[in-house]
Design a protein around this motif. Sequence first.
Motif, PDB file in Angstrom:
ATOM      1  N   GLU A 246     -14.697   7.236  35.830  1.00  0.00           N
ATOM      2  CA  GLU A 246     -15.825   6.946  36.710  1.00  0.00           C
ATOM      3  C   GLU A 246     -17.112   7.596  36.198  1.00  0.00           C
ATOM      4  OE1 GLU A 246     -15.111   6.823  41.078  1.00  0.00           O
ATOM      5  OE2 GLU A 246     -13.332   7.970  40.548  1.00  0.00           O
ATOM      6  N   SER A 247     -18.215   7.030  36.634  1.00  0.00           N
ATOM      7  CA  SER A 247     -19.514   7.633  36.308  1.00  0.00           C
ATOM      8  C   SER A 247     -19.728   8.806  37.243  1.00  0.00           C
ATOM      9  CB  SER A 247     -20.645   6.612  36.480  1.00  0.00           C
ATOM     10  OG  SER A 247     -20.621   6.046  37.780  1.00  0.00           O
ATOM     11  N   LEU A 248     -19.915   9.978  36.683  1.00  0.00           N
ATOM     12  CA  LEU A 248     -20.016  11.193  37.481  1.00  0.00           C
ATOM     13  C   LEU A 248     -21.433  11.747  37.472  1.00  0.00           C
ATOM     14  CD1 LEU A 248     -16.733  13.042  36.437  1.00  0.00           C
ATOM     15  CD2 LEU A 248     -17.127  11.615  38.456  1.00  0.00           C
ATOM     16  N   ARG A 249     -21.806  12.319  38.581  1.00  0.00           N
ATOM     17  CA  ARG A 249     -23.064  13.032  38.725  1.00  0.00           C
ATOM     18  C   ARG A 249     -22.717  14.467  39.142  1.00  0.00           C
ATOM     19  NH1 ARG A 249     -24.233   9.015  36.594  1.00  0.00           N
ATOM     20  NH2 ARG A 249     -25.965   7.589  37.007  1.00  0.00           N
ATOM     21  N   ALA A 250     -23.689  15.331  39.122  1.00  0.00           N
ATOM     22  CA  ALA A 250     -23.440  16.729  39.493  1.00  0.00           C
ATOM     23  C   ALA A 250     -24.553  17.235  40.395  1.00  0.00           C
ATOM     24  CB  ALA A 250     -23.341  17.603  38.250  1.00  0.00           C
ATOM     25  N   ILE A 251     -24.187  18.073  41.327  1.00  0.00           N
ATOM     26  CA  ILE A 251     -25.150  18.732  42.203  1.00  0.00           C
ATOM     27  C   ILE A 251     -24.840  20.215  42.207  1.00  0.00           C
ATOM     28  CG2 ILE A 251     -23.724  18.315  44.267  1.00  0.00           C
ATOM     29  CD1 ILE A 251     -26.343  18.140  45.861  1.00  0.00           C
ATOM     30  N   THR A 252     -25.875  21.030  42.171  1.00  0.00           N
ATOM     31  CA  THR A 252     -25.692  22.479  42.128  1.00  0.00           C
ATOM     32  C   THR A 252     -26.233  23.121  43.400  1.00  0.00           C
ATOM     33  OG1 THR A 252     -25.849  22.544  39.712  1.00  0.00           O
ATOM     34  CG2 THR A 252     -26.254  24.608  40.884  1.00  0.00           C
TER      35      THR A 252
ATOM     36  N   ALA B 299     -31.018  19.628  52.040  1.00  0.00           N
ATOM     37  CA  ALA B 299     -32.139  18.993  51.345  1.00  0.00           C
ATOM     38  C   ALA B 299     -31.716  18.547  49.948  1.00  0.00           C
ATOM     39  CB  ALA B 299     -33.325  19.949  51.264  1.00  0.00           C
ATOM     40  N   ALA B 300     -30.916  19.376  49.277  1.00  0.00           N
ATOM     41  CA  ALA B 300     -30.432  19.019  47.941  1.00  0.00           C
ATOM     42  C   ALA B 300     -29.536  17.784  48.004  1.00  0.00           C
ATOM     43  CB  ALA B 300     -29.671  20.193  47.326  1.00  0.00           C
ATOM     44  N   LEU B 301     -28.689  17.699  49.011  1.00  0.00           N
ATOM     45  CA  LEU B 301     -27.832  16.527  49.182  1.00  0.00           C
ATOM     46  C   LEU B 301     -28.674  15.272  49.412  1.00  0.00           C
ATOM     47  CD1 LEU B 301     -25.058  18.017  51.495  1.00  0.00           C
ATOM     48  CD2 LEU B 301     -24.767  17.301  49.126  1.00  0.00           C
ATOM     49  N   ALA B 302     -29.719  15.411  50.208  1.00  0.00           N
ATOM     50  CA  ALA B 302     -30.572  14.265  50.528  1.00  0.00           C
ATOM     51  C   ALA B 302     -31.313  13.731  49.308  1.00  0.00           C
ATOM     52  CB  ALA B 302     -31.567  14.645  51.624  1.00  0.00           C
TER      53      ALA B 302
ATOM     54  N   LEU C 177     -25.652   9.424  46.089  1.00  0.00           N
ATOM     55  CA  LEU C 177     -24.679  10.041  46.994  1.00  0.00           C
ATOM     56  C   LEU C 177     -24.888   9.466  48.388  1.00  0.00           C
ATOM     57  CD1 LEU C 177     -22.488  12.286  46.879  1.00  0.00           C
ATOM     58  CD2 LEU C 177     -24.253  13.900  47.594  1.00  0.00           C
ATOM     59  N   LYS C 178     -23.825   8.957  48.986  1.00  0.00           N
ATOM     60  CA  LYS C 178     -23.952   8.357  50.321  1.00  0.00           C
ATOM     61  C   LYS C 178     -24.352   9.431  51.337  1.00  0.00           C
ATOM     62  CE  LYS C 178     -20.815   5.591  51.816  1.00  0.00           C
ATOM     63  NZ  LYS C 178     -19.470   5.066  52.146  1.00  0.00           N
ATOM     64  N   PRO C 179     -25.470   9.257  52.043  1.00  0.00           N
ATOM     65  CA  PRO C 179     -25.978  10.284  52.973  1.00  0.00           C
ATOM     66  C   PRO C 179     -25.327  10.210  54.351  1.00  0.00           C
ATOM     67  CG  PRO C 179     -27.527   8.472  52.881  1.00  0.00           C
ATOM     68  CD  PRO C 179     -26.398   8.110  51.929  1.00  0.00           C
ATOM     69  N   ASP C 180     -24.017  10.361  54.406  1.00  0.00           N
ATOM     70  CA  ASP C 180     -23.310  10.227  55.679  1.00  0.00           C
ATOM     71  C   ASP C 180     -23.624  11.345  56.666  1.00  0.00           C
ATOM     72  OD1 ASP C 180     -22.062   7.855  54.931  1.00  0.00           O
ATOM     73  OD2 ASP C 180     -20.382   8.896  53.995  1.00  0.00           O
TER      74      ASP C 180
ATOM     75  N   GLY D  85     -21.767   6.790  44.522  1.00  0.00           N
ATOM     76  CA  GLY D  85     -21.323   6.128  45.730  1.00  0.00           C
ATOM     77  C   GLY D  85     -20.431   6.983  46.598  1.00  0.00           C
ATOM     78  N   SER D  86     -20.108   8.195  46.148  1.00  0.00           N
ATOM     79  CA  SER D  86     -19.299   9.101  46.964  1.00  0.00           C
ATOM     80  C   SER D  86     -20.090   9.555  48.183  1.00  0.00           C
ATOM     81  CB  SER D  86     -18.875  10.320  46.144  1.00  0.00           C
ATOM     82  OG  SER D  86     -18.065   9.961  45.062  1.00  0.00           O
ATOM     83  N   SER D  87     -19.385  10.028  49.177  1.00  0.00           N
ATOM     84  CA  SER D  87     -20.022  10.540  50.390  1.00  0.00           C
ATOM     85  C   SER D  87     -20.396  12.009  50.226  1.00  0.00           C
ATOM     86  CB  SER D  87     -19.081  10.383  51.583  1.00  0.00           C
ATOM     87  OG  SER D  87     -19.593  11.057  52.720  1.00  0.00           O
ATOM     88  N   ASP D  88     -21.532  12.394  50.800  1.00  0.00           N
ATOM     89  CA  ASP D  88     -21.912  13.811  50.775  1.00  0.00           C
ATOM     90  C   ASP D  88     -20.925  14.657  51.563  1.00  0.00           C
ATOM     91  OD1 ASP D  88     -22.617  12.912  53.292  1.00  0.00           O
ATOM     92  OD2 ASP D  88     -24.725  13.504  53.166  1.00  0.00           O
ATOM     93  N   VAL D  89     -20.161  14.029  52.450  1.00  0.00           N
ATOM     94  CA  VAL D  89     -19.128  14.755  53.196  1.00  0.00           C
ATOM     95  C   VAL D  89     -18.084  15.322  52.235  1.00  0.00           C
ATOM     96  CG1 VAL D  89     -17.296  14.572  54.930  1.00  0.00           C
ATOM     97  CG2 VAL D  89     -19.458  13.364  55.269  1.00  0.00           C
ATOM     98  N   ALA D  90     -17.710  14.529  51.236  1.00  0.00           N
ATOM     99  CA  ALA D  90     -16.695  14.971  50.267  1.00  0.00           C
ATOM    100  C   ALA D  90     -17.179  16.179  49.478  1.00  0.00           C
ATOM    101  CB  ALA D  90     -16.341  13.822  49.323  1.00  0.00           C
TER     102      ALA D  90
END
Length: 334
Positions: free
Chosen positions: A105-111, A123-126, A131-134, A168-173
Amino acid sequence: MRRFLLAVFLLVFGAAVAVGAWGWWWVNEPLRLPAPTVDLSIDAGTLPRGVAQAVADTGIDVQPDVLYWWFRLSGQGRLIKAGSYELDKGITPMRLLSKLARGEESLRAITFVEGWNIRQVRAALAREEVLKPDTKNLSDEALMSLLGRAGQHPEGRFFPDTYTYAKGSSDVAVLKRAMRAMDKRLEAAWANRSSEVVVKTPDEALILASIVEKETGRPADRPMIAGVFTNRMRVGMPLQTDPTVIYGMGASFNGNLRKKDLQTDTPWNTYTRAGLPPTPIAMPGKASLNAALHPAATKALYFVARGDGTSQFSASLDEHNRAVNKYQRGQNTQ
């Protein structure tokens, strides 16, 4: 008759060779993409024929029936995994199938950065566009309920680290992973705590660690700062730490902490209230967790910033006042 049968055989054989040669060429020929990069999303339970159609639906110039038969004849069609994929220019049918079968899968990263508060985390998630903003419109209370921690304050409950996720993953995950990571770090630190600690529960350790995180300018000073606060709690002295006051002020803090702010009571004001504040004030990292549960053996009750990122520690008020005069006259100190 023999010549006829031989001719038929040669014709069939030649056709088979031609088809095989064409097939080999086709599976290794780059597909024509409508853009340098194409996003492909495959839902769970999608059969190979549906996957082939999904590829064509992205705008890639390919016959879905031909692609489907390639999936089927390869024997790998059943291995295709659901997920979000990024297809780049130059990808061939063979590489496409390999990518899907391996689940690349195509992966992204958040710190999440040590010392961030929950507002900064959200705010970083948004800001993550893929990333799905659930959780975007949820209150902190609703967020924690969704994460299975109803009634728990979200501050400090997520471990600062870098987390990868599929498009496309959820921010909940992502938050669940960060929450489990903090649970494990805190559990491990608590299990190996020093006998000298005065905090009585893992939650209290998390609160103290968050204060250490916000107070530390130089990493090596963490155990000493934890030792100062441990000593203050041991003798019943107010913690009197500015970061807790600032946290209690919330969005009203403008970067300038004044004397009247120190005197204005909030649940997090450790000048007006004794003991630890009711919640963490930030996300502590591993080093701060360890420092809070392995404080330095020191008699110091005070510290003041020297202005170069380090701190001067003092055991008496007179000694502390001299340090204040030397390093930070006119500034707020501990």
